[in-house]
Design a protein around this motif. Sequence first.
Motif, PDB file in Angstrom:
ATOM      1  N   LEU A  85      18.810  31.572  19.349  1.00 45.09           N
ATOM      2  CA  LEU A  85      18.918  32.915  19.916  1.00 45.09           C
ATOM      3  C   LEU A  85      17.614  33.685  19.833  1.00 45.09           C
ATOM      4  O   LEU A  85      17.437  34.672  20.537  1.00 45.09           O
ATOM      5  N   ASP A 116      25.422  39.326  19.378  1.00 45.86           N
ATOM      6  CA  ASP A 116      26.687  39.051  20.048  1.00 45.86           C
ATOM      7  C   ASP A 116      26.842  37.531  20.049  1.00 45.86           C
ATOM      8  O   ASP A 116      26.363  36.845  20.952  1.00 45.86           O
ATOM      9  N   ASN A 119      28.741  35.583  22.997  1.00 42.48           N
ATOM     10  CA  ASN A 119      27.986  35.444  24.250  1.00 42.48           C
ATOM     11  C   ASN A 119      26.580  34.889  24.022  1.00 42.48           C
ATOM     12  O   ASN A 119      25.774  34.857  24.945  1.00 42.48           O
ATOM     13  N   ARG A 120      26.290  34.511  22.776  1.00 38.71           N
ATOM     14  CA  ARG A 120      24.994  33.943  22.385  1.00 38.71           C
ATOM     15  C   ARG A 120      23.829  34.820  22.835  1.00 38.71           C
ATOM     16  O   ARG A 120      22.895  34.368  23.470  1.00 38.71           O
ATOM     17  N   ARG A 121      23.886  36.112  22.443  1.00 36.60           N
ATOM     18  CA  ARG A 121      22.833  37.050  22.820  1.00 36.60           C
ATOM     19  C   ARG A 121      22.423  37.893  21.620  1.00 36.60           C
ATOM     20  O   ARG A 121      23.234  38.205  20.754  1.00 36.60           O
ATOM     21  N   ALA A 123      19.803  41.512  20.906  1.00 37.69           N
ATOM     22  CA  ALA A 123      19.027  42.595  21.513  1.00 37.69           C
ATOM     23  C   ALA A 123      18.221  43.258  20.408  1.00 37.69           C
ATOM     24  O   ALA A 123      18.762  43.586  19.345  1.00 37.69           O
ATOM     25  N   GLY A 178      14.872  34.749  24.243  1.00 38.86           N
ATOM     26  CA  GLY A 178      15.552  33.939  23.239  1.00 38.86           C
ATOM     27  C   GLY A 178      15.609  32.483  23.658  1.00 38.86           C
ATOM     28  O   GLY A 178      15.775  32.168  24.834  1.00 38.86           O
TER      29      GLY A 178
END
Length: 191
Positions: A85, A116, A119-121, A123, A178
Amino acid sequence: VYLENQLLTHNGSLFTGSDLIWYNNINLKADLVAYYPYQESSAPSTFTIATDQSASGFATTDLLAATKTNVTPSTSAVPMIFYHLLSKISIEITNASDGQITSIQLGGSRPSATVDLANRRVAVSMATESVNIIPHTKSAGTRYEAIVVPQECALTLTVATNDGKTHTHTMVESELLGGKIYTLAVTLTNI
């Protein structure tokens, strides 16, 4: 939620849990979310990288996640693909100066992110200030690497040598994504 934040360990071929009992309704589908490094208290909603990645801080800074949807119970292992990520910065140095490298720092990036996992995110958290990271040494004097939070930033590389000089270069502002590796090829001179 049937199970939350269960520690699983890899035995060489698959992940298992000591007290993991799978539900037995073969018609009930589940969504699985896995991450590394494991946090005992709860799955991370925020994540902060280690600023000293020179030793063990490098391995525990690399946040990975995997998801699998519509899984039903079976005796077969559930295949899951883990994704990085965060961003990796690979630093390749050609030392054409008279000094030997004594320290290296990578500055200009913020160290924290909101996460998250489903959702493999991630920020970047704009509430944190940029930091200096001590990279992991792949090959002393020539190759280093650092994990950073994906963001738009202008990285600054600072290299100190044993002749008392400090060599600094600020890169152009770039967007770091990422799961990507970015290479900084640097040549040190006496100037």
